[in-house]
Design an enzyme around this catalytic site. Structure first.
Site, PDB file in Angstrom:
ATOM      1  N   GLY A 100      -4.939  -2.030   4.805  1.00 43.96           N
ATOM      2  CA  GLY A 100      -4.154  -3.167   4.300  1.00 43.96           C
ATOM      3  C   GLY A 100      -4.809  -4.506   4.584  1.00 43.96           C
ATOM      4  O   GLY A 100      -4.925  -5.369   3.721  1.00 43.96           O
ATOM      5  N   ARG A 101      -5.287  -4.673   5.805  1.00 37.70           N
ATOM      6  CA  ARG A 101      -5.869  -5.973   6.186  1.00 37.70           C
ATOM      7  C   ARG A 101      -7.278  -6.172   5.641  1.00 37.70           C
ATOM      8  O   ARG A 101      -7.897  -7.204   5.865  1.00 37.70           O
ATOM      9  CB  ARG A 101      -5.835  -6.122   7.711  1.00 37.70           C
ATOM     10  CG  ARG A 101      -6.460  -4.969   8.480  1.00 37.70           C
ATOM     11  CD  ARG A 101      -6.102  -5.028   9.965  1.00 37.70           C
ATOM     12  NE  ARG A 101      -6.571  -3.873  10.716  1.00 37.70           N
ATOM     13  CZ  ARG A 101      -5.887  -2.741  10.848  1.00 37.70           C
ATOM     14  NH1 ARG A 101      -4.711  -2.607  10.250  1.00 37.70           N
ATOM     15  NH2 ARG A 101      -6.371  -1.750  11.560  1.00 37.70           N
ATOM     16  N   HIS A 132      -5.467 -33.223  17.435  1.00 38.03           N
ATOM     17  CA  HIS A 132      -4.351 -34.041  17.927  1.00 38.03           C
ATOM     18  C   HIS A 132      -3.224 -33.173  18.467  1.00 38.03           C
ATOM     19  O   HIS A 132      -2.094 -33.643  18.633  1.00 38.03           O
ATOM     20  CB  HIS A 132      -3.838 -34.960  16.818  1.00 38.03           C
ATOM     21  CG  HIS A 132      -4.877 -35.958  16.405  1.00 38.03           C
ATOM     22  ND1 HIS A 132      -5.047 -37.162  17.027  1.00 38.03           N
ATOM     23  CD2 HIS A 132      -5.855 -35.872  15.466  1.00 38.03           C
ATOM     24  CE1 HIS A 132      -6.056 -37.808  16.476  1.00 38.03           C
ATOM     25  NE2 HIS A 132      -6.580 -37.040  15.521  1.00 38.03           N
ATOM     26  N   GLU A 177      -4.960  -6.708  14.645  1.00 43.91           N
ATOM     27  CA  GLU A 177      -4.427  -5.398  14.264  1.00 43.91           C
ATOM     28  C   GLU A 177      -5.554  -4.354  14.321  1.00 43.91           C
ATOM     29  O   GLU A 177      -5.307  -3.175  14.530  1.00 43.91           O
ATOM     30  CB  GLU A 177      -3.806  -5.457  12.857  1.00 43.91           C
ATOM     31  CG  GLU A 177      -2.790  -4.344  12.610  1.00 43.91           C
ATOM     32  CD  GLU A 177      -1.902  -4.595  11.388  1.00 43.91           C
ATOM     33  OE1 GLU A 177      -0.766  -5.036  11.545  1.00 43.91           O
ATOM     34  OE2 GLU A 177      -2.378  -4.332  10.268  1.00 43.91           O
ATOM     35  N   GLU A 227      10.413  -4.803   4.533  1.00 46.61           N
ATOM     36  CA  GLU A 227      10.467  -6.215   4.122  1.00 46.61           C
ATOM     37  C   GLU A 227      10.172  -6.350   2.630  1.00 46.61           C
ATOM     38  O   GLU A 227      10.886  -7.018   1.883  1.00 46.61           O
ATOM     39  CB  GLU A 227       9.421  -7.035   4.907  1.00 46.61           C
ATOM     40  CG  GLU A 227       9.714  -7.201   6.373  1.00 46.61           C
ATOM     41  CD  GLU A 227       9.144  -6.079   7.230  1.00 46.61           C
ATOM     42  OE1 GLU A 227       8.855  -4.980   6.695  1.00 46.61           O
ATOM     43  OE2 GLU A 227       9.011  -6.300   8.442  1.00 46.61           O
ATOM     44  N   LYS A 255       9.217  -0.789  13.880  1.00 51.34           N
ATOM     45  CA  LYS A 255       9.802  -0.495  12.561  1.00 51.34           C
ATOM     46  C   LYS A 255      10.874   0.587  12.705  1.00 51.34           C
ATOM     47  O   LYS A 255      11.962   0.492  12.153  1.00 51.34           O
ATOM     48  CB  LYS A 255       8.728   0.015  11.602  1.00 51.34           C
ATOM     49  CG  LYS A 255       7.721  -1.020  11.167  1.00 51.34           C
ATOM     50  CD  LYS A 255       6.809  -0.401  10.109  1.00 51.34           C
ATOM     51  CE  LYS A 255       5.590  -1.226   9.830  1.00 51.34           C
ATOM     52  NZ  LYS A 255       4.638  -0.577   8.942  1.00 51.34           N
ATOM     53  N   LYS A 294       0.839  -1.196   0.000  1.00 52.03           N
ATOM     54  CA  LYS A 294       0.000   0.000   0.000  1.00 52.03           C
ATOM     55  C   LYS A 294       0.879   1.253   0.000  1.00 52.03           C
ATOM     56  O   LYS A 294       0.696   2.159  -0.781  1.00 52.03           O
ATOM     57  CB  LYS A 294      -0.920  -0.030   1.228  1.00 52.03           C
ATOM     58  CG  LYS A 294      -1.848   1.138   1.342  1.00 52.03           C
ATOM     59  CD  LYS A 294      -2.824   0.945   2.495  1.00 52.03           C
ATOM     60  CE  LYS A 294      -3.610   2.237   2.717  1.00 52.03           C
ATOM     61  NZ  LYS A 294      -4.580   2.137   3.797  1.00 52.03           N
TER      62      LYS A 294
HETATM   63  O1  F6P Z   1       2.032  -4.336   9.950  1.00 49.86           O
HETATM   64  C1  F6P Z   1       1.736  -3.027   9.677  1.00 49.86           C
HETATM   65  C2  F6P Z   1       1.236  -2.831   8.283  1.00 49.86           C
HETATM   66  O2  F6P Z   1       1.099  -1.470   8.100  1.00 49.86           O
HETATM   67  C3  F6P Z   1      -0.068  -3.562   7.981  1.00 49.86           C
HETATM   68  O3  F6P Z   1      -1.181  -2.897   8.439  1.00 49.86           O
HETATM   69  C4  F6P Z   1      -0.004  -3.681   6.503  1.00 49.86           C
HETATM   70  O4  F6P Z   1      -0.931  -4.608   6.037  1.00 49.86           O
HETATM   71  C5  F6P Z   1       1.440  -4.093   6.329  1.00 49.86           C
HETATM   72  O5  F6P Z   1       2.142  -3.324   7.303  1.00 49.86           O
HETATM   73  C6  F6P Z   1       2.016  -3.875   4.962  1.00 49.86           C
HETATM   74  O6  F6P Z   1       1.976  -2.545   4.560  1.00 49.86           O
HETATM   75  P1  F6P Z   1       2.170  -2.125   3.049  1.00 49.86           P
HETATM   76  O7  F6P Z   1       1.069  -2.739   2.252  1.00 49.86           O
HETATM   77  O8  F6P Z   1       2.128  -0.640   3.042  1.00 49.86           O
HETATM   78  O9  F6P Z   1       3.511  -2.636   2.588  1.00 49.86           O
END
Ligand code: F6P
Length: 545
Positions: free
Chosen positions: A270-271, A388, A356, A215, A508, A209
């Site tokens: 995002g979620r 199990h 979240e 990452e 972060k 987003k």
């Molecule tokens: O974990 C925090 C967060 O902002 C989530 O809400 C989001 O889904 C994820 O990082 C990834 O963010 P982006 O889509 O901006 O890379």
């Protein structure tokens, strides 16, 4: 800001507290004995789902009180505010319009005076065109080869949703295109994902987003290097990389063509985003028609949630039942137990969606919440594997763990008697949890005396059962929308902003500060606490050994 009265000072809350004190020791056996039709009465069928909530420690009176609480917080108005684009994400000043992602083209939903629905449909159309070109082989890699691997690079909402949905709908996938999902910054994730891929046949969908997530950007750069090492020409990037983002400037900076960017908007969390362009890899895998069926499922649950009376409203019921255990029984966790291997990632997906969203301890007025609990810990895994592993604790441990059982009448892979065996376990578990086994029953089986107390099962463990005919794209859409709205209702009652996530930011920021301390050739001056200093020093010594 909201003018909600403090929750625990409301008459409706106090009435629930009193009712809890009066009924907390009633056993599910007593509830069922008192009304032989309870199992049929405490059930709802809507969209394509059947919810049986009779195996909960509650009566019709409990439900009435819970509904009064929902009315007292103006749930209907809060729902309308979300659906109509009010800026209910108050800390970020944003509308919350994941429901617009599946709105019909004829609908008008405005944000700042602009109807967002045509934009949604324009991007959907672009996705349809692109995905059908990849599926048909018309879209080729730089050296003219067909795309056979689609690798989604993203994290959190940009990974869990598409990964879960791909897994769920795998039986509908294109047989010559394999999707993989890379999320972890641990290089192992990327290295293993590409280990058997030919770069000339691989398409990366970079989902972020913000397009600033460490990452995702790190993995995306490694992916570009991996491609260029193989084909040696920068021009290849535009055939092997597409992006899904709200941030066109960063996408261009990375080197991805504007034409190969699929937009979404800051009013999609995002979620809550995998039915936006974040679902591009999924659409490539299952095709636009299946994706549309899934959107229709979302839409049908949206409609149900928005219009059904609370006592027949599946998301509202699940949310209120959850509040009953979370806030009055003091249950800390909630288990999600799908009896379908394709839903293996659903608990992980719901973890982010729920935790979240409602893992908050400050209310929408900025006040610290001290008097009541907010979001529960969500966890689970598919039955029968969980049986199990951890069901023992649910049956006989000291904790109360409400559960959602999710199952289907038809298997996606009929094979011998597997499905009846699977579902007999589903039904048996909900029965055993609710009714247990009494001392008399155990004794009548002639077990040795010393074993009797160990083999008594108290029962009285609550569960919801969600049953549907078959796991289809439509059904998946309904299921996900159901949980989205459940989370919304709980957040609305707890008076939290379910749509921000400031808590994940600190980690972060601190990580970015530590990176140079790990990279530095010379021993850096560390100014953290003594534990973090010692860990960093040990790491520096060991990684150079
Ligand atoms: O974990 C925090 C967060 O902002 C989530 O809400 C989001 O889904 C994820 O990082 C990834 O963010 P982006 O889509 O901006 O890379």
């Amino acid at each position: 800001m909201t003018d909600q009265k403090p929750l625990t000072q409301r008459d409706e809350w106090k009435a629930l507290q009193k009712h809890y004190e009066e009924t907390r020791n009633v056993h599910l056996r007593d509830y069922f004995a008192a009304d032989p039709r309870r199992g049929e009465k405490m059930a709802v069928e809507a969209c394509d789902l059947y919810l049986d909530y009779s195996k909960n420690r509650m009566s019709e009176a409990t439900l009435k009180l819970l509904i009064k609480l929902a009315e007292a917080v103006n749930l209907r108005q809060q729902t309308e505010d979300m659906f109509t684009g009010k800026k209910i994400n108050i800390t970020e000043g944003r509308a919350v319009l994941h429901t617009a992602l599946r709105a019909p083209g004829s609908e008008r939903i405005e944000v700042d005076g602009v109807n967002v629905v045509p934009e949604v449909h324009r991007v959907l159309e672009k996705m349809r065109t692109f995905s059908s070109r990849v599926r048909s082989g018309e879209w080729k890699g730089f050296t003219g080869k067909r795309i056979t691997n689609v690798i989604n690079v993203g994290i959190g909402g940009s990974d869990l949703g598409p990964a879960m949905a791909y897994e769920a709908l795998k039986s509908y996938r294109h047989k010559h295109i394999h999707c993989r999902f890379v999320s972890n910054i641990d290089a192992t994730d990327f290295v293993e994902a590409v280990s058997d891929c030919n770069p000339e046949e691989t398409l990366f969908v970079i989902c972020s987003k913000t397009f600033t997530t460490l990452e995702t950007l790190t993995n995306a750069h490694s992916a570009r290097r991996w491609l260029l090492d193989a084909v040696g020409d920068k021009a290849a990037v535009r055939r092997h990389f597409v992006a899904v983002s709200t941030n066109d400037r960063e996408v261009e900076k990375f080197g991805i063509d504007r034409d190969n960017m699929f937009e979404f908007w800051d009013w999609v969390g995002g979620r809550y985003s995998y039915d936006s362009a974040i679902g591009l890899a999924l659409m490539i895998a299952v095709g636009a028609d299946r994706f549309d069926e899934m959107l229709a499922g979302f839409r049908s649950m949206d409609e149900h949630f928005r219009t059904a009376p609370f006592e027949q409203n599946i998301p509202v019921l699940l949310a209120l039942i959850g509040i009953w255990y979370n806030n009055f029984y003091g249950a800390q966790t909630h288990a999600v137990l799908p009896y379908n291997e394709y839903l293996a990632l659903l608990p992980a997906y719901l973890q982010q969606l729920d935790m979240e969203s409602n893992g908050k301890s400050v209310d929408r007025n900025g006040n610290r919440i001290g008097a009541y609990q907010t979001g529960p810990i969500i966890w689970g895994q598919p039955g029968t594997n969980g049986q199990h592993a951890f069901y023992q604790l649910i049956h006989q441990g000291t904790k109360l763990i409400p559960c959602d059982f999710i199952g289907f009448a038809q298997s996606n892979n009929p094979l011998g008697n597997h499905h009846n065996l699977l579902m007999s376990n589903f039904f048996a578990q909900t029965e055993a949890l609710a009714f247990g086994k009494t001392r008399e029953e155990v004794e009548s089986e002639g077990v040795p005396d010393f074993q009797v107390p160990h083999r008594v099962m108290d029962g009285n463990h609550p569960s919801n059962s969600l049953l549907a005919v078959k796991l289809t794209p439509r059904l998946l859409g309904e299921l996900v929308a159901l949980y989205e709205h459940k989370v919304f209702v709980q957040g609305a009652v707890w008076n939290v902003n379910s749509f921000d996530q400031w808590g994940v930011e600190l980690g972060k920021v601190l990580a970015r500060r530590i990176v140079p301390e790990l990279d530095a050739k010379e021993t850096p001056q560390l100014a953290h606490d003594s534990s973090t200093n010692a860990l960093i020093s040990k790491y520096r010594r060991w990684c150079r050994d």
